[in-house]
Design a protein around this motif. Structure first.
Motif, PDB file in Angstrom:
ATOM      1  N   LEU A  61       0.824  -1.204   0.000  1.00 57.48           N
ATOM      2  CA  LEU A  61       0.000   0.000   0.000  1.00 57.48           C
ATOM      3  C   LEU A  61       0.863   1.260   0.000  1.00 57.48           C
ATOM      4  CD1 LEU A  61      -2.796  -1.043   2.520  1.00 57.48           C
ATOM      5  CD2 LEU A  61      -3.004  -0.778   0.047  1.00 57.48           C
ATOM      6  N   THR A  62       1.980   1.233   0.712  1.00 59.04           N
ATOM      7  CA  THR A  62       2.883   2.387   0.734  1.00 59.04           C
ATOM      8  C   THR A  62       3.471   2.625  -0.646  1.00 59.04           C
ATOM      9  OG1 THR A  62       3.418   1.975   3.045  1.00 59.04           O
ATOM     10  CG2 THR A  62       4.952   3.346   1.812  1.00 59.04           C
ATOM     11  N   ARG A  63       3.902   1.548  -1.309  1.00 61.67           N
ATOM     12  CA  ARG A  63       4.438   1.688  -2.662  1.00 61.67           C
ATOM     13  C   ARG A  63       3.383   2.254  -3.606  1.00 61.67           C
ATOM     14  NH1 ARG A  63       5.710  -3.796  -2.960  1.00 61.67           N
ATOM     15  NH2 ARG A  63       7.058  -4.119  -1.203  1.00 61.67           N
ATOM     16  N   GLN A  64       2.143   1.763  -3.488  1.00 66.25           N
ATOM     17  CA  GLN A  64       1.075   2.260  -4.347  1.00 66.25           C
ATOM     18  C   GLN A  64       0.811   3.731  -4.076  1.00 66.25           C
ATOM     19  OE1 GLN A  64      -2.232  -0.307  -3.524  1.00 66.25           O
ATOM     20  NE2 GLN A  64      -1.474  -1.978  -4.811  1.00 66.25           N
ATOM     21  N   LEU A  65       0.791   4.128  -2.810  1.00 65.18           N
ATOM     22  CA  LEU A  65       0.551   5.521  -2.455  1.00 65.18           C
ATOM     23  C   LEU A  65       1.672   6.417  -2.976  1.00 65.18           C
ATOM     24  CD1 LEU A  65      -1.116   7.646  -0.941  1.00 65.18           C
ATOM     25  CD2 LEU A  65       0.219   7.097   1.102  1.00 65.18           C
ATOM     26  N   GLU A  66       2.910   5.985  -2.823  1.00 63.23           N
ATOM     27  CA  GLU A  66       4.026   6.781  -3.323  1.00 63.23           C
ATOM     28  C   GLU A  66       3.973   6.918  -4.836  1.00 63.23           C
ATOM     29  OE1 GLU A  66       7.391   4.749  -1.736  1.00 63.23           O
ATOM     30  OE2 GLU A  66       7.245   5.759   0.222  1.00 63.23           O
ATOM     31  N   GLU A  67       3.647   5.840  -5.518  1.00 63.50           N
ATOM     32  CA  GLU A  67       3.526   5.889  -6.971  1.00 63.50           C
ATOM     33  C   GLU A  67       2.392   6.821  -7.384  1.00 63.50           C
ATOM     34  OE1 GLU A  67       4.392   5.393 -10.837  1.00 63.50           O
ATOM     35  OE2 GLU A  67       5.578   4.666  -9.151  1.00 63.50           O
ATOM     36  N   ARG A  70       3.561  10.333  -6.919  1.00 60.61           N
ATOM     37  CA  ARG A  70       4.493  10.707  -7.983  1.00 60.61           C
ATOM     38  C   ARG A  70       3.745  11.037  -9.266  1.00 60.61           C
ATOM     39  NH1 ARG A  70       7.408   5.998  -7.820  1.00 60.61           N
ATOM     40  NH2 ARG A  70       7.985   6.036  -5.662  1.00 60.61           N
ATOM     41  N   ARG A  71       2.762  10.189  -9.611  1.00 61.33           N
ATOM     42  CA  ARG A  71       1.975  10.445 -10.820  1.00 61.33           C
ATOM     43  C   ARG A  71       1.189  11.738 -10.685  1.00 61.33           C
ATOM     44  NH1 ARG A  71      -1.459   5.579 -11.253  1.00 61.33           N
ATOM     45  NH2 ARG A  71      -0.272   4.711  -9.559  1.00 61.33           N
ATOM     46  N   SER A  72       0.616  11.958  -9.501  1.00 62.17           N
ATOM     47  CA  SER A  72      -0.163  13.175  -9.264  1.00 62.17           C
ATOM     48  C   SER A  72       0.733  14.410  -9.343  1.00 62.17           C
ATOM     49  CB  SER A  72      -0.836  13.099  -7.895  1.00 62.17           C
ATOM     50  OG  SER A  72      -1.526  14.289  -7.617  1.00 62.17           O
ATOM     51  N   ALA A  73       1.916  14.341  -8.767  1.00 70.19           N
ATOM     52  CA  ALA A  73       2.843  15.470  -8.814  1.00 70.19           C
ATOM     53  C   ALA A  73       3.317  15.697 -10.236  1.00 70.19           C
ATOM     54  CB  ALA A  73       4.032  15.209  -7.896  1.00 70.19           C
TER      55      ALA A  73
END
Length: 106
Positions: A61-67, A70-73
């Motif tokens: 879940l942390t990896r998904q949130l970070e990804e 990143r996509r949102s930024a």
């Protein structure tokens, strides 16, 4: 058989039966404690497996949130839009009401 020998025989029989009974009861109690220890170990292993599963789920879940961040930024970062400068950065200074262009001395 004398009375004293009967008493000694009776006491020794009682002590022997008491000792055998006490040893038997202690063995039963020890066996039960060992079995409870095995049960506790199995429960502890199950908790450990569950904790590891939850940890892996949290990592995923942390990896998904970070990804996702990143996509949102990346989507919100203006790459093709011009950078808007302040008046000072453009060389315009306000004197009174009208902006005046300042040259570098050319």
């Amino acid at each position: 058989m004398s009375a004293a020998s009967k008493v000694v025989l009776g006491v020794s029989v009682v002590l022997t039966l008491s000792t055998v009974s006490a040893v038997h009861i202690k063995q039963t109690w020890d066996r039960q404690r060992l079995h409870e220890g095995v049960i506790r170990d199995l429960e502890r292993l199950e908790r450990k497996k569950e904790n590891l599963r939850q940890l892996e789920e949290q990592r995923t879940l942390t990896r998904q949130l970070e990804e996702e961040r990143r996509r949102s930024a990346h989507r919100t970062t203006p790459t093709s839009e011009p950078v808007i400068k302040t008046e000072a950065e453009r060389g315009l200074y306000v004197t009174g009401c009208a902006p005046v262009q300042v040259s570098d001395g050319d």
